[in-house]
Design a protein around this motif. Sequence first.
Motif, PDB file in Angstrom:
ATOM      1  N   UNK A  53      93.635 -30.740  -7.928  1.00  0.00           N
ATOM      2  CA  UNK A  53      94.885 -30.292  -8.631  1.00  0.00           C
ATOM      3  C   UNK A  53      94.566 -30.218 -10.112  1.00  0.00           C
ATOM      4  N   UNK A  54      93.809 -31.104 -10.621  1.00  0.00           N
ATOM      5  CA  UNK A  54      93.642 -31.385 -12.325  1.00  0.00           C
ATOM      6  C   UNK A  54      92.465 -30.365 -12.373  1.00  0.00           C
ATOM      7  N   UNK A  55      91.522 -29.844 -11.659  1.00  0.00           N
ATOM      8  CA  UNK A  55      90.472 -28.871 -11.998  1.00  0.00           C
ATOM      9  C   UNK A  55      91.455 -27.492 -11.894  1.00  0.00           C
ATOM     10  N   UNK A  56      92.459 -27.349 -11.186  1.00  0.00           N
ATOM     11  CA  UNK A  56      93.159 -26.020 -11.322  1.00  0.00           C
ATOM     12  C   UNK A  56      94.078 -25.946 -12.556  1.00  0.00           C
ATOM     13  N   UNK A  57      94.538 -26.993 -12.972  1.00  0.00           N
ATOM     14  CA  UNK A  57      95.455 -27.137 -14.013  1.00  0.00           C
ATOM     15  C   UNK A  57      94.306 -27.204 -15.401  1.00  0.00           C
ATOM     16  N   UNK A  58      93.130 -27.335 -15.208  1.00  0.00           N
ATOM     17  CA  UNK A  58      92.282 -27.236 -16.358  1.00  0.00           C
ATOM     18  C   UNK A  58      91.915 -25.579 -16.324  1.00  0.00           C
ATOM     19  N   UNK A  59      91.760 -25.152 -15.115  1.00  0.00           N
ATOM     20  CA  UNK A  59      91.527 -23.737 -14.990  1.00  0.00           C
ATOM     21  C   UNK A  59      92.425 -22.750 -15.467  1.00  0.00           C
ATOM     22  N   UNK A  60      93.434 -23.166 -15.397  1.00  0.00           N
ATOM     23  CA  UNK A  60      94.743 -22.413 -16.186  1.00  0.00           C
ATOM     24  C   UNK A  60      95.198 -22.848 -17.532  1.00  0.00           C
ATOM     25  N   UNK A  61      94.412 -23.765 -17.940  1.00  0.00           N
ATOM     26  CA  UNK A  61      94.598 -24.455 -19.396  1.00  0.00           C
ATOM     27  C   UNK A  61      95.881 -24.957 -19.564  1.00  0.00           C
ATOM     28  N   UNK A  62      96.334 -25.478 -18.426  1.00  0.00           N
ATOM     29  CA  UNK A  62      97.750 -26.263 -18.527  1.00  0.00           C
ATOM     30  C   UNK A  62      97.844 -27.658 -18.826  1.00  0.00           C
ATOM     31  N   UNK A  63      96.497 -28.281 -18.682  1.00  0.00           N
ATOM     32  CA  UNK A  63      96.426 -29.627 -18.964  1.00  0.00           C
ATOM     33  C   UNK A  63      95.444 -29.854 -20.281  1.00  0.00           C
ATOM     34  N   UNK A  64      95.934 -30.771 -21.259  1.00  0.00           N
ATOM     35  CA  UNK A  64      95.009 -31.192 -22.212  1.00  0.00           C
ATOM     36  C   UNK A  64      93.629 -31.710 -21.879  1.00  0.00           C
ATOM     37  N   UNK A  65      92.431 -31.075 -22.304  1.00  0.00           N
ATOM     38  CA  UNK A  65      91.207 -31.330 -21.995  1.00  0.00           C
ATOM     39  C   UNK A  65      90.036 -30.890 -22.995  1.00  0.00           C
ATOM     40  N   UNK A  66      88.929 -31.372 -23.027  1.00  0.00           N
ATOM     41  CA  UNK A  66      88.043 -30.965 -23.756  1.00  0.00           C
ATOM     42  C   UNK A  66      86.895 -30.695 -22.675  1.00  0.00           C
ATOM     43  N   UNK A  67      85.986 -29.767 -22.982  1.00  0.00           N
ATOM     44  CA  UNK A  67      84.753 -29.598 -22.191  1.00  0.00           C
ATOM     45  C   UNK A  67      83.520 -29.821 -23.214  1.00  0.00           C
ATOM     46  N   UNK A  68      82.563 -30.418 -22.595  1.00  0.00           N
ATOM     47  CA  UNK A  68      81.078 -30.318 -23.469  1.00  0.00           C
ATOM     48  C   UNK A  68      80.203 -29.943 -22.443  1.00  0.00           C
ATOM     49  N   UNK A  69      79.502 -28.879 -22.311  1.00  0.00           N
ATOM     50  CA  UNK A  69      78.480 -28.672 -21.187  1.00  0.00           C
ATOM     51  C   UNK A  69      79.565 -28.494 -19.913  1.00  0.00           C
ATOM     52  N   UNK A  70      79.009 -29.145 -18.832  1.00  0.00           N
ATOM     53  CA  UNK A  70      79.765 -29.125 -17.686  1.00  0.00           C
ATOM     54  C   UNK A  70      80.747 -30.417 -17.444  1.00  0.00           C
TER      55      UNK A  70
END
Length: 92
Positions: A53-70
Amino acid sequence: MDNPFEVLDKRLRNLEALMQEILQHLRAGAPVAEPMIGGIELAQEITRLSKARIYALVSARQIPHAKRGNKLYFTRNELQTWIAVGNRTPYP
C-alpha cells in the motif's frame, strides 16, 4: 593475576551503576530518541499500512517521501502531518 571474583564484582558494580543511571533517565521522563528519517519500515510503523500500500501511495505521489537512487526515505514529522491532514470531521 587478579582474582576472578574481584573482576566479576567490579563488572557487576559497573552494570549496577549503569542500570541506576538508566532508571534515573526513565524516571525523569527523558525522551527516547526516535529516528526522524527512515525507510519503508518507518512508514509502516507510523501509518500501519502494508508495504504494498505504501509503494502504491508513493507511485501515485500521495504520500510524502524522498527518493535517492532506489531507496525511499520518509520523515516522521511529514508522515504524522500527512495523517493529521487526512482526518475527517466528526459527524454531528
